[in-house]
Design a protein around this motif. Structure first.
Motif, PDB file in Angstrom:
ATOM      1  N   TRP A   1      14.656   6.403  22.254  1.00 49.84           N
ATOM      2  CA  TRP A   1      12.853   5.638  22.902  1.00 49.84           C
ATOM      3  C   TRP A   1      12.008   6.709  22.522  1.00 49.84           C
ATOM      4  CZ3 TRP A   1      12.478   1.497  22.316  1.00 49.84           C
ATOM      5  CH2 TRP A   1      10.576   0.292  22.166  1.00 49.84           C
ATOM      6  N   PRO A   2      12.133   7.911  22.802  1.00 49.67           N
ATOM      7  CA  PRO A   2      11.110   9.094  22.350  1.00 49.67           C
ATOM      8  C   PRO A   2      11.060   8.814  20.909  1.00 49.67           C
ATOM      9  CG  PRO A   2      12.230   9.536  24.509  1.00 49.67           C
ATOM     10  CD  PRO A   2      13.130   8.927  23.529  1.00 49.67           C
ATOM     11  N   VAL A   3      11.519   8.928  20.016  1.00 49.02           N
ATOM     12  CA  VAL A   3      11.622   9.755  18.915  1.00 49.02           C
ATOM     13  C   VAL A   3      10.787   8.145  18.362  1.00 49.02           C
ATOM     14  CG1 VAL A   3      12.704  10.016  16.651  1.00 49.02           C
ATOM     15  CG2 VAL A   3      13.765  10.909  18.927  1.00 49.02           C
ATOM     16  N   ARG A   4      11.576   6.762  18.474  1.00 47.58           N
ATOM     17  CA  ARG A   4      10.726   5.980  18.415  1.00 47.58           C
ATOM     18  C   ARG A   4       9.101   6.165  18.389  1.00 47.58           C
ATOM     19  NH1 ARG A   4       9.509   0.272  18.946  1.00 47.58           N
ATOM     20  NH2 ARG A   4       9.557  -0.925  16.657  1.00 47.58           N
ATOM     21  N   ALA A   5       8.713   6.299  19.754  1.00 51.57           N
ATOM     22  CA  ALA A   5       7.135   6.682  20.180  1.00 51.57           C
ATOM     23  C   ALA A   5       6.571   7.720  19.280  1.00 51.57           C
ATOM     24  CB  ALA A   5       7.364   6.110  21.274  1.00 51.57           C
ATOM     25  N   ALA A   6       7.264   8.584  19.401  1.00 58.58           N
ATOM     26  CA  ALA A   6       6.409   9.377  18.476  1.00 58.58           C
ATOM     27  C   ALA A   6       6.258   9.517  17.015  1.00 58.58           C
ATOM     28  CB  ALA A   6       7.423  10.835  18.783  1.00 58.58           C
ATOM     29  N   ASP A   7       7.567   8.922  16.586  1.00 53.50           N
ATOM     30  CA  ASP A   7       7.791   8.583  15.028  1.00 53.50           C
ATOM     31  C   ASP A   7       8.111   7.425  14.534  1.00 53.50           C
ATOM     32  OD1 ASP A   7       8.186   8.959  12.123  1.00 53.50           O
ATOM     33  OD2 ASP A   7       8.664  11.080  12.424  1.00 53.50           O
ATOM     34  N   PRO A   8       7.098   6.263  14.623  1.00 55.60           N
ATOM     35  CA  PRO A   8       7.690   5.295  13.928  1.00 55.60           C
ATOM     36  C   PRO A   8       8.448   4.840  12.372  1.00 55.60           C
ATOM     37  CG  PRO A   8       5.165   5.183  14.564  1.00 55.60           C
ATOM     38  CD  PRO A   8       5.881   6.480  14.466  1.00 55.60           C
ATOM     39  N   GLY A   9       8.352   5.934  12.106  1.00 54.72           N
ATOM     40  CA  GLY A   9       9.127   6.304  10.597  1.00 54.72           C
ATOM     41  C   GLY A   9      10.437   6.667  10.685  1.00 54.72           C
ATOM     42  N   SER A  10      11.238   6.872  11.729  1.00 54.86           N
ATOM     43  CA  SER A  10      11.953   8.061  12.110  1.00 54.86           C
ATOM     44  C   SER A  10      13.508   6.871  11.994  1.00 54.86           C
ATOM     45  CB  SER A  10      12.391   7.680  13.764  1.00 54.86           C
ATOM     46  OG  SER A  10      11.997   7.266  14.712  1.00 54.86           O
ATOM     47  N   GLY A  11      12.824   5.635  11.410  1.00 54.40           N
ATOM     48  CA  GLY A  11      14.482   4.756  10.736  1.00 54.40           C
ATOM     49  C   GLY A  11      14.993   5.233   9.245  1.00 54.40           C
ATOM     50  N   ASP A  12      13.990   5.620   9.068  1.00 58.92           N
ATOM     51  CA  ASP A  12      13.777   5.897   7.062  1.00 58.92           C
ATOM     52  C   ASP A  12      15.284   7.327   6.873  1.00 58.92           C
ATOM     53  OD1 ASP A  12      13.197   8.735   8.090  1.00 58.92           O
ATOM     54  OD2 ASP A  12      11.452   8.692   7.210  1.00 58.92           O
ATOM     55  N   GLY A  13      15.673   7.250   8.301  1.00 59.13           N
ATOM     56  CA  GLY A  13      17.242   8.374   8.301  1.00 59.13           C
ATOM     57  C   GLY A  13      16.725  10.102   8.028  1.00 59.13           C
ATOM     58  N   GLN A  14      15.270  10.044   7.778  1.00 60.81           N
ATOM     59  CA  GLN A  14      14.613  11.718   8.130  1.00 60.81           C
ATOM     60  C   GLN A  14      15.149  12.760  10.041  1.00 60.81           C
ATOM     61  OE1 GLN A  14      13.799  13.467   5.772  1.00 60.81           O
ATOM     62  NE2 GLN A  14      14.513  11.504   4.447  1.00 60.81           N
ATOM     63  N   PRO A  15      15.755  13.705   9.862  1.00 63.61           N
ATOM     64  CA  PRO A  15      16.034  13.963  11.385  1.00 63.61           C
ATOM     65  C   PRO A  15      14.579  14.333  11.304  1.00 63.61           C
ATOM     66  CG  PRO A  15      16.725  15.814   9.305  1.00 63.61           C
ATOM     67  CD  PRO A  15      16.116  14.125   8.810  1.00 63.61           C
ATOM     68  N   VAL A  16      14.946  13.569  12.996  1.00 52.65           N
ATOM     69  CA  VAL A  16      13.061  13.998  13.142  1.00 52.65           C
ATOM     70  C   VAL A  16      13.832  14.251  15.096  1.00 52.65           C
ATOM     71  CG1 VAL A  16      11.154  12.543  14.368  1.00 52.65           C
ATOM     72  CG2 VAL A  16      12.300  12.115  12.431  1.00 52.65           C
ATOM     73  N   ALA A  17      12.910  15.182  15.739  1.00 53.04           N
ATOM     74  CA  ALA A  17      13.046  15.787  16.665  1.00 53.04           C
ATOM     75  C   ALA A  17      12.074  15.165  17.704  1.00 53.04           C
ATOM     76  CB  ALA A  17      13.823  16.872  16.822  1.00 53.04           C
ATOM     77  N   VAL A  18      11.834  15.417  19.186  1.00 51.65           N
ATOM     78  CA  VAL A  18      10.819  14.601  20.164  1.00 51.65           C
ATOM     79  C   VAL A  18      10.744  16.320  20.554  1.00 51.65           C
ATOM     80  CG1 VAL A  18       9.634  13.740  21.311  1.00 51.65           C
ATOM     81  CG2 VAL A  18      10.630  13.056  19.484  1.00 51.65           C
ATOM     82  N   LEU A  19       9.557  16.749  21.291  1.00 56.80           N
ATOM     83  CA  LEU A  19       9.139  18.401  21.887  1.00 56.80           C
ATOM     84  C   LEU A  19       9.009  18.059  23.459  1.00 56.80           C
ATOM     85  CD1 LEU A  19       9.136  21.114  19.380  1.00 56.80           C
ATOM     86  CD2 LEU A  19      11.649  20.285  19.887  1.00 56.80           C
ATOM     87  N   GLU A  20       9.105  19.402  23.660  1.00 57.14           N
ATOM     88  CA  GLU A  20       9.121  19.123  25.734  1.00 57.14           C
ATOM     89  C   GLU A  20       9.086  20.034  26.548  1.00 57.14           C
ATOM     90  OE1 GLU A  20       8.227  15.725  28.894  1.00 57.14           O
ATOM     91  OE2 GLU A  20      10.102  16.370  29.117  1.00 57.14           O
ATOM     92  N   ALA A  21       8.329  21.256  26.931  1.00 59.46           N
ATOM     93  CA  ALA A  21       7.832  22.251  26.763  1.00 59.46           C
ATOM     94  C   ALA A  21       8.683  23.648  26.551  1.00 59.46           C
ATOM     95  CB  ALA A  21       8.868  22.374  28.449  1.00 59.46           C
ATOM     96  N   GLY A  22       9.100  22.965  24.784  1.00 59.09           N
ATOM     97  CA  GLY A  22      10.049  23.938  24.187  1.00 59.09           C
ATOM     98  C   GLY A  22      10.594  23.404  23.760  1.00 59.09           C
ATOM     99  N   ARG A  23      11.544  22.503  23.978  1.00 58.35           N
ATOM    100  CA  ARG A  23      13.024  22.027  23.954  1.00 58.35           C
ATOM    101  C   ARG A  23      13.131  20.965  23.592  1.00 58.35           C
ATOM    102  NH1 ARG A  23      17.548  25.392  26.448  1.00 58.35           N
ATOM    103  NH2 ARG A  23      16.612  27.505  27.302  1.00 58.35           N
ATOM    104  N   VAL A  24      14.269  20.438  22.945  1.00 60.42           N
ATOM    105  CA  VAL A  24      14.783  19.206  22.291  1.00 60.42           C
ATOM    106  C   VAL A  24      14.547  17.552  23.749  1.00 60.42           C
ATOM    107  CG1 VAL A  24      15.917  17.511  21.131  1.00 60.42           C
ATOM    108  CG2 VAL A  24      15.200  19.996  20.158  1.00 60.42           C
ATOM    109  N   LEU A  25      14.289  16.814  23.367  1.00 62.76           N
ATOM    110  CA  LEU A  25      14.014  15.637  24.361  1.00 62.76           C
ATOM    111  C   LEU A  25      14.577  14.671  24.165  1.00 62.76           C
ATOM    112  CD1 LEU A  25      12.988  14.503  27.674  1.00 62.76           C
ATOM    113  CD2 LEU A  25      10.802  13.789  25.792  1.00 62.76           C
ATOM    114  N   ALA A  26      15.266  14.595  22.727  1.00 64.16           N
ATOM    115  CA  ALA A  26      15.276  13.473  21.829  1.00 64.16           C
ATOM    116  C   ALA A  26      15.707  13.954  20.792  1.00 64.16           C
ATOM    117  CB  ALA A  26      14.805  11.863  22.516  1.00 64.16           C
ATOM    118  N   ALA A  27      16.661  13.126  20.048  1.00 60.69           N
ATOM    119  CA  ALA A  27      16.359  13.077  18.445  1.00 60.69           C
ATOM    120  C   ALA A  27      17.123  12.523  17.714  1.00 60.69           C
ATOM    121  CB  ALA A  27      17.340  14.773  17.936  1.00 60.69           C
TER     122      ALA A  27
END
Length: 539
Positions: free
Chosen positions: A21-47
């Motif tokens: 869910w954090p990926v969908r909120a931060a990058d609405p186009g993440s469903g296009d198959g591209q690798p996306v990561a959401v960061l929090e405090a310098g670490r990966v929160l969701a991918a």
């Protein structure tokens, strides 16, 4: 206690989970198959699914994630948008029961007993909740939830812990029909069979990394093996934390249920006369109400795990939402959740035209537990001065609850891991005090770069210095090539190997550290996968 008794004492719950869910909120186009990561405090929160396929995992450091997936698209977390987008899903779930608990944006919980009777059984309830939530989230309709993060997963079991695992399970073994009822949208664990469902899982799913590592070293690798230990032995060896995990492993609550006694009404409320037309003043009022709420709770030695935010409009309509937090919600954090909720309701046009504004705001505490308190300084001084608290509160009102943080000691082997940043006003996790094999001697102070630069370590012949699997250097370091310059090495010691998470292929790391003196500067270098980096400089 038998499994049948466990099923009778542990309530059945339904967990509705929207993956990534954090990926969908931060990058609405993440469903296009591209690798996306959401960061929090310098670490990966969701991918996203594409990022996970490349090896990116939750909790990884940024540089490791980028090394595994160079084309990774990075996004900062947007908690307010997560709550706003999740509101239609929660509203869809509320069509089945008003007692919907939001654990966090992306996952919520429903009680099963009443709705299952009304909608024709647990399987029928799960199917209808899944269809309604999938329509609200705008999924593709396949219900798998594993291809682009836009699907919905459902899990039903005895207790929240097992139901969450059931929702996150991708598939079930067809020969376990006495325990599971698999479906395209998730799993339904048979009543009283939760312990059998949990048994094959690794102990890491219990949520305590330190305990899981200790159990693995002791040869207890599965939840079933841990559940088979006697209650007395677990309590003597692992204490309260191990006892709570042991109860979860047996399909029980983390603590025994206790009947609630009637007590004072702790609800705090603010009435608006005339009704308030804008939502922004309600956020500031929420901070005052939260302070008052915690004063009332503190006076009787309690705190709460859930808070119901209720808003009443001038036309008499009341809108409510439950927010849950594993640790004590601070007043600022609670006020920020009120803001998220109001923004979500307004974005959905929940408040009908002609409602006449906001007439009341209420905060209702639920799931009351004893407050463990916090240690004050000597002689009765405050932990922080009142002036500092007021200044921080004003800045947080502008930049958000997570905009201000402070350093806290943490466990780790290298200087970059010894300090972690915690949001101001929230209790940080305690540093792990276990031994850290391969830990660098604490010769402070360190200057730790935010992004470790690449360094070339060369021998006298100009060849790169490597470190073998036996932690032996191929040749004595002679000079460093760093930032376009070559520095002569006048002294060195090491290397010291460090093998981390060897039991987890996704997180395992093998590296070695080397201390050198070059051009009068004392440096700490790290080599991993044949690449040297400057980890820290001694002051």
């Amino acid at each position: 206690m038998t499994t049948e008794e466990a099923g009778r004492t542990t309530p059945r719950v339904l967990v509705l989970w929207c993956p990534d869910w954090p990926v969908r909120a931060a990058d609405p186009g993440s469903g296009d198959g591209q690798p996306v990561a959401v960061l929090e405090a310098g670490r990966v929160l969701a991918a996203s699914a594409a990022a996970r396929a490349a090896g990116v995992r939750r909790g990884q450091q940024l540089r490791l994630a980028q090394r595994l997936c160079p084309e990774l698209r990075l996004r900062e977390r947007q908690p307010a948008r997560e709550a706003e987008l999740f509101e239609p899903v929660v509203a869809a779930a509320e069509a089945f029961t008003p007692r919907v608990e939001v654990l966090r944006p992306g996952i919520c919980v429903l009680p099963v007993k009443g709705p299952a009777r009304y909608f024709g059984g647990e399987q029928a309830l799960a199917e209808q909740v899944h269809a309604a939530a999938l329509g609200a989230v705008g999924g593709s309709g396949n219900g798998s939830g594993s291809d682009n993060g836009y699907g919905v997963r459902i899990g039903i079991a005895d207790g929240l812990f097992a139901a969450t695992l059931a929702a996150r399970s991708e598939a079930a073994a067809t020969d376990r029909t006495d325990v599971l009822r698999p479906a395209p949208y998730g799993l339904v664990v048979q009543p009283g069979r939760t312990a059998a469902f949990l048994a094959p899982y690794p102990v890491a799913v219990l949520g305590d990394e330190v305990l899981a590592e200790l159990l693995t070293r002791l040869g207890v690798r599965t939840v079933g093996a841990f559940a088979a230990l006697s209650v007395r032995s677990v309590a003597d060896r692992f204490g309260p934390t191990g006892t709570a995990a042991h109860r979860r492993s047996r399909g029980l609550h983390a603590r025994p249920l206790a009947p609630r006694r009637a007590g004072p009404d702790l609800t705090v409320e603010q009435l608006f006369d005339p009704p308030e037309q804008l939502a922004e003043p309600l956020v500031f009022v929420a901070r005052t109400l939260a302070d008052l709420l915690y004063q009332r709770l503190g006076a009787i030695g309690l705190t709460c795990r859930r808070v119901a935010v209720e808003v009443t409009t001038a036309d008499g309509r009341t809108y409510s939402r439950l927010w849950r937090h594993e640790r004590r919600l601070g007043a600022a954090a609670l006020a920020e959740r009120v803001r998220w909720q109001l923004q979500a309701w307004q974005g959905m046009a929940v408040f009908e035209e002609g409602a006449g504004g906001f007439a009341a705001l209420r905060l209702v505490p639920e799931a009351l537990v004893p407050d463990q308190g916090r240690q004050l300084a000597l002689w009765g001084e405050n932990v922080a001065g009142d002036a500092l608290e007021r200044a921080v509160a004003r800045v947080q009102a502008v930049v958000g609850q997570g905009g201000i943080s402070r350093p806290r000691p943490a466990g780790g082997r290298g200087p970059g891991e010894w300090v972690a940043r915690a949001v101001w006003g929230e209790e940080p996790p305690r540093p792990v005090a276990e031994p850290w094999p391969g830990r660098v001697a604490a010769c402070l102070p360190f200057v730790v770069p935010a992004e470790p630069p690449q360094v070339a370590v060369l021998d006298a012949a100009g060849r790169p210095v490597t470190v073998s699997g036996r932690a032996e250097a191929s040749a004595p370091p002679d000079r460093l090539r760093w930032a376009g310059r070559e520095l002569e090495v006048t002294g060195w010691t090491g290397p010291w190997p460090a093998v981390e998470y060897w039991w987890d292929p996704a997180r395992s790391r093998r590296r070695a550290r080397l201390q050198v003196v070059a051009a009068g500067r004392a440096l700490l270098l790290t080599v991993e996968d044949g690449h040297w980096q400057l980890e820290a400089e001694y002051g």
